[in-house]
Write a protein that holds these residues in place. Structure first.
Motif, PDB file in Angstrom:
ATOM      1  N   ALA A 160      19.973   0.397  51.385  1.00  0.00           N
ATOM      2  CA  ALA A 160      19.393   0.141  50.063  1.00  0.00           C
ATOM      3  C   ALA A 160      20.471  -0.375  49.120  1.00  0.00           C
ATOM      4  CB  ALA A 160      18.759   1.405  49.492  1.00  0.00           C
ATOM      5  N   ARG A 161      20.034  -1.177  48.184  1.00  0.00           N
ATOM      6  CA  ARG A 161      20.931  -1.746  47.166  1.00  0.00           C
ATOM      7  C   ARG A 161      20.333  -1.456  45.782  1.00  0.00           C
ATOM      8  NH1 ARG A 161      21.001  -7.843  47.771  1.00  0.00           N
ATOM      9  NH2 ARG A 161      18.885  -7.558  46.941  1.00  0.00           N
ATOM     10  N   ALA A 162      21.197  -1.048  44.845  1.00  0.00           N
ATOM     11  CA  ALA A 162      20.776  -0.803  43.459  1.00  0.00           C
ATOM     12  C   ALA A 162      21.739  -1.497  42.513  1.00  0.00           C
ATOM     13  CB  ALA A 162      20.735   0.694  43.158  1.00  0.00           C
ATOM     14  N   VAL A 163      21.195  -2.166  41.521  1.00  0.00           N
ATOM     15  CA  VAL A 163      21.986  -2.814  40.471  1.00  0.00           C
ATOM     16  C   VAL A 163      21.423  -2.348  39.129  1.00  0.00           C
ATOM     17  CG1 VAL A 163      22.793  -4.981  39.496  1.00  0.00           C
ATOM     18  CG2 VAL A 163      22.391  -4.798  41.968  1.00  0.00           C
ATOM     19  N   VAL A 164      22.304  -1.833  38.270  1.00  0.00           N
ATOM     20  CA  VAL A 164      21.896  -1.214  37.010  1.00  0.00           C
ATOM     21  C   VAL A 164      22.552  -1.915  35.840  1.00  0.00           C
ATOM     22  CG1 VAL A 164      22.111   0.878  35.590  1.00  0.00           C
ATOM     23  CG2 VAL A 164      21.427   1.057  37.976  1.00  0.00           C
ATOM     24  N   GLY A 199      13.718  -1.576  29.196  1.00  0.00           N
ATOM     25  CA  GLY A 199      13.201  -0.957  30.404  1.00  0.00           C
ATOM     26  C   GLY A 199      12.602  -1.967  31.363  1.00  0.00           C
ATOM     27  N   ILE A 200      13.368  -2.348  32.389  1.00  0.00           N
ATOM     28  CA  ILE A 200      12.911  -3.336  33.381  1.00  0.00           C
ATOM     29  C   ILE A 200      13.213  -2.781  34.770  1.00  0.00           C
ATOM     30  CG2 ILE A 200      13.245  -5.667  34.296  1.00  0.00           C
ATOM     31  CD1 ILE A 200      14.057  -6.505  31.450  1.00  0.00           C
ATOM     32  N   VAL A 247      11.884   6.066  35.103  1.00  0.00           N
ATOM     33  CA  VAL A 247      13.274   6.240  34.662  1.00  0.00           C
ATOM     34  C   VAL A 247      13.751   4.997  33.910  1.00  0.00           C
ATOM     35  CG1 VAL A 247      15.663   6.473  35.461  1.00  0.00           C
ATOM     36  CG2 VAL A 247      13.866   7.885  36.484  1.00  0.00           C
ATOM     37  N   ALA A 248      13.479   3.821  34.464  1.00  0.00           N
ATOM     38  CA  ALA A 248      13.921   2.587  33.815  1.00  0.00           C
ATOM     39  C   ALA A 248      13.242   2.385  32.474  1.00  0.00           C
ATOM     40  CB  ALA A 248      13.639   1.393  34.740  1.00  0.00           C
ATOM     41  N   ASP A 249      11.950   2.662  32.421  1.00  0.00           N
ATOM     42  CA  ASP A 249      11.193   2.470  31.183  1.00  0.00           C
ATOM     43  C   ASP A 249      11.705   3.383  30.085  1.00  0.00           C
ATOM     44  OD1 ASP A 249       9.089   1.600  29.467  1.00  0.00           O
ATOM     45  OD2 ASP A 249       7.950   3.390  30.004  1.00  0.00           O
ATOM     46  N   ARG A 250      11.763   4.697  30.361  1.00  0.00           N
ATOM     47  CA  ARG A 250      12.141   5.660  29.331  1.00  0.00           C
ATOM     48  C   ARG A 250      13.648   5.752  29.130  1.00  0.00           C
ATOM     49  NH1 ARG A 250       7.782   8.561  27.620  1.00  0.00           N
ATOM     50  NH2 ARG A 250       5.945   7.354  28.165  1.00  0.00           N
ATOM     51  N   LEU A 281      16.702   0.952  30.653  1.00  0.00           N
ATOM     52  CA  LEU A 281      17.704   0.324  31.515  1.00  0.00           C
ATOM     53  C   LEU A 281      17.024  -0.654  32.458  1.00  0.00           C
ATOM     54  CD1 LEU A 281      17.615   1.821  34.637  1.00  0.00           C
ATOM     55  CD2 LEU A 281      18.311   3.720  33.188  1.00  0.00           C
ATOM     56  N   THR A 282      17.797  -1.605  32.927  1.00  0.00           N
ATOM     57  CA  THR A 282      17.344  -2.538  33.958  1.00  0.00           C
ATOM     58  C   THR A 282      17.809  -2.009  35.313  1.00  0.00           C
ATOM     59  OG1 THR A 282      17.416  -4.441  32.477  1.00  0.00           O
ATOM     60  CG2 THR A 282      17.528  -4.877  34.843  1.00  0.00           C
ATOM     61  N   LEU A 283      16.884  -1.895  36.238  1.00  0.00           N
ATOM     62  CA  LEU A 283      17.214  -1.400  37.577  1.00  0.00           C
ATOM     63  C   LEU A 283      16.544  -2.293  38.619  1.00  0.00           C
ATOM     64  CD1 LEU A 283      18.274   0.619  39.672  1.00  0.00           C
ATOM     65  CD2 LEU A 283      16.257   2.051  39.199  1.00  0.00           C
ATOM     66  N   HIS A 284      17.365  -2.930  39.458  1.00  0.00           N
ATOM     67  CA  HIS A 284      16.884  -3.654  40.631  1.00  0.00           C
ATOM     68  C   HIS A 284      17.174  -2.775  41.839  1.00  0.00           C
ATOM     69  CE1 HIS A 284      16.083  -7.698  38.859  1.00  0.00           C
ATOM     70  NE2 HIS A 284      16.881  -7.202  37.915  1.00  0.00           N
ATOM     71  N   LEU A 285      16.145  -2.332  42.514  1.00  0.00           N
ATOM     72  CA  LEU A 285      16.278  -1.401  43.640  1.00  0.00           C
ATOM     73  C   LEU A 285      15.569  -1.997  44.849  1.00  0.00           C
ATOM     74  CD1 LEU A 285      17.298   1.366  44.574  1.00  0.00           C
ATOM     75  CD2 LEU A 285      15.170   2.370  43.706  1.00  0.00           C
ATOM     76  N   ASP A 286      16.327  -2.258  45.884  1.00  0.00           N
ATOM     77  CA  ASP A 286      15.794  -2.928  47.071  1.00  0.00           C
ATOM     78  C   ASP A 286      16.158  -2.152  48.324  1.00  0.00           C
ATOM     79  OD1 ASP A 286      17.084  -5.437  45.207  1.00  0.00           O
ATOM     80  OD2 ASP A 286      14.936  -5.540  45.708  1.00  0.00           O
ATOM     81  N   VAL A 287      15.150  -1.805  49.117  1.00  0.00           N
ATOM     82  CA  VAL A 287      15.400  -1.300  50.466  1.00  0.00           C
ATOM     83  C   VAL A 287      15.505  -2.532  51.354  1.00  0.00           C
ATOM     84  CG1 VAL A 287      14.543   0.087  52.374  1.00  0.00           C
ATOM     85  CG2 VAL A 287      14.169   0.847  50.006  1.00  0.00           C
TER      86      VAL A 287
END
Length: 608
Positions: A512-516, A522-523, A553-556, A559-565
């Motif tokens: 998995a990859r996460a970019v914050v 909130g995206i 979590v991103a909405d409230r 933050l911007t979070l791209h989360l990819d499995v």
């Protein structure tokens, strides 16, 4: 001989008082009450219980301390001011009225400004004085030059000044107030009810000017509006005279006891202030983007001006129909087409924005998303008491300067209590580590929260109950909402943080990859291989709940979070890799940057 029935008792009231309008309070039940400049969060239950226990130990058959000296002493220590120069009362309004009664000679003028707090005119007239209130400026700023001219014309008249000003939110810098004091030969009554939310600290002026009286309240930052508790700081010689005028026993056991309880836990109030100040910028941006002229504010509210009178009424009534109350101040001098809006919770911000969209689009009745929306109660409160760091604050003892932003080494923590018809959640998050206690009604979800906080380096204390007999989705999403809100509260203005983070995390065959980006927006973007995306991690936990949790979590958390499995054959491994990657990315993003307290943005703000 006069017949008794012909007597009009109203005729006995002084004519200038009969002409006053009564103070109005809208008592309608509301989803979001944004019309009285209250903070949106109740006092934490542990402090309420402590105050109640102390009150039960008190002998109610006995009169209270004549002047609440114990509370006066605590306030003196808080502000670094002689306790003999502190006077407490049934709200700061009572003390303003008592002070004017003592200081204004019959027929004497009192300098003030308009628009300002609506009861000032009543206080002056009740004291048999004459209000000399200066007209509003076009830009609605406090008319400092005009005040100066009035002082020069006759410096022997008291000056009644509200800063930050209600209802405009404008505030004068301390050096300008000092300039007035240097020229005044009369008292300056400075109503500082919103002082905790203001960048300016006027308390150091008390040591220089014995004719300054500073009024504060427990109603705003301290969450005690319902108890009516206020105080003033002044020269002890003057307070000794005011004590002769005020009513004896003007503060009962309940106010005196609760005031001391909240002062012992002042970090609770400081936490509220930091959250309100951070959210004030979010509210201002949202209101401006909706086409409303939004005035700068140093208080816990914002003043907006609508384009037309018709739109003012449409927005006011449309919000009220959706359970959102705001204050229509268009009848105040200079405030035609204006509404005053308290800075509310994150939920209030979301609902307010949604309501404005519906009003603009003409959505009504059953078509409104508010039609069957359940009432939701949330409280963001400070964490349990801990030793307080030596941080300058409008609540903490004053320094010789004007105060400043909280230290970058302050604990970064946020606590959220969320209660709906589906879930009840209490969550405390510490960005800089600490104990972890996780009590949620699903073993795998608890395992994922443990992974998230362990690899993120966070401390957490969470208790959640929900209607899992219906669906686990409600609980998972609402814990995500609480986690995001606590994260946002802990980050405050997001000064001195790295802001960005990115990480890969494997678990056997899954990757998995996460970019914050802690962007203030909130995206959330999510992807997973099709053959596992719609699958089940366990018998009652689908992989789609991973996306639902991080969307919240991103909405409230804004933050911007791209989360990819990127790859996976096993749903358990896919979910755990995703939580661990997000944890590692968040750990990087929230880290402090050495040697700087700047907001990492070319705009200068990440508040929205």
């Amino acid at each position: 001989m006069t017949l008794t029935r012909e007597i009009d008792p109203v005729a006995f009231v002084r004519p200038e008082l009969r002409r006053l309008a009564p103070y109005h309070l809208d008592l309608r039940p509301a989803r979001h009450k944004l019309d009285q400049n209250e903070v949106p969060w109740d006092l934490p239950l542990r402090l309420k219980r402590k105050a109640a226990d102390l009150l039960l130990e008190t002998d109610w058959a006995r009169y209270p301390d004549f002047h609440a000296d114990a509370l006066r002493q605590e306030l003196g220590r808080l502000h670094g001011h002689p306790w003999e120069g502190v006077l407490v009362g049934n709200g700061s309004n009572e003390l303003l009225s008592v002070t004017l009664t003592a200081l204004v000679p019959p027929g004497g003028e009192v300098i003030g400004v308009e628009p300002s707090f609506g009861l000032y005119r009543s206080f002056v007239l009740k004291a048999a004085g004459v209000p000399r209130f200066l007209p509003p400026r076009e830009d609605l700023r406090v008319p400092a030059d005009e005040i100066e001219a009035e002082i020069e014309r006759n410096p022997r008249r008291p000056l009644l000044l509200c800063t930050p000003n209600n209802p405009t939110g404008d505030a004068l810098p301390p050096d300008r107030v000092a300039y007035f004091l240097e020229r005044l030969q009369a008292p300056l009554l400075l109503d500082n009810a919103y002082g905790e939310f203001c960048r300016w600290d006027y308390r150091p002026l008390l040591a220089r000017f014995p004719h300054l009286l500073l009024f504060r309240t427990f109603s705003k930052a301290w969450s005690l509006a319902g108890l009516r508790l206020g105080y003033l700081l002044a020269d002890p010689r003057l307070v000794a005279e005011l004590i002769k005028v005020k009513l004896p026993y003007n503060l009962g056991h309940a106010g005196a006891v609760t005031g001391r309880v909240v002062l012992e836990a002042r970090e609770e109030a400081e936490r509220r202030v930091r959250v309100i100040v951070a959210r004030r910028a979010q509210w201002a941006r949202m209101l401006a983007e909706e086409g409303l002229e939004t005035f700068p504010s140093e208080a816990n509210f914002l003043l907006v001006r609508c384009p037309t009178l018709e739109q003012t009424a449409t927005i006011r009534d449309g919000l009220a129909a959706r359970g959102i109350l705001v204050r229509d101040v268009s009848g105040y001098p200079g405030l035609a087409r204006c509404l005053r809006i308290s800075v509310g919770s994150g939920a209030a911000l979301r609902d307010f924005h949604l309501a404005l969209e519906e009003i603009r689009e003409g959505v009504e009745g059953e078509d409104s998303r508010f039609h069957e929306m359940p009432e939701v109660r949330r409280r963001v409160v400070a964490p349990p008491s801990r030793p307080h760091p030596p941080t300058p604050s409008p609540i903490a003892p004053p320094s010789s300067g004007r105060g400043g932003a909280p230290s970058q080494e302050s604990p970064r923590e946020g606590t959220v209590e969320r209660s709906t018809g589906e879930t009840r959640i209490r969550l405390r998050l510490s960005l800089d580590g600490g104990a972890r206690s996780i009590d949620v009604p699903n073993g795998f979800f608890g395992h994922m929260l443990t992974a998230l906080t362990t690899h993120g380096g966070f401390g957490i204390d969470v208790e959640a109950v929900g209607d899992i007999e219906v669906d686990l989705h409600h609980t998972v999403e609402d814990v995500g909402i609480a986690f995001g809100e606590a994260l946002a509260a802990a980050l405050g203005e997001r000064r001195g943080i790295v802001r960005f983070g990115g990480a890969y995390a494997p678990l056997d065959e899954a990757l998995a990859r996460a970019v914050v980006d802690l962007s203030g927006r909130g995206i959330f973007a999510w992807s997973a291989p099709p053959d596992v995306a719609a699958g089940w991690v366990t018998a009652d936990f689908p992989l789609t709940l991973v996306a639902d949790f991080f969307q919240a979590v991103a909405d409230r958390g804004r933050l911007t979070l791209h989360l990819d499995v990127l790859s996976a054959r096993n749903g358990h491994h896919a979910a755990e890799a995703a939580f661990k990657a997000a944890a590692l990315a968040l750990r990087q993003a929230v880290a402090r940057r050495a040697g700087t307290g700047e907001v990492p943005s070319t705009k200068g703000t990440l508040s929205s």
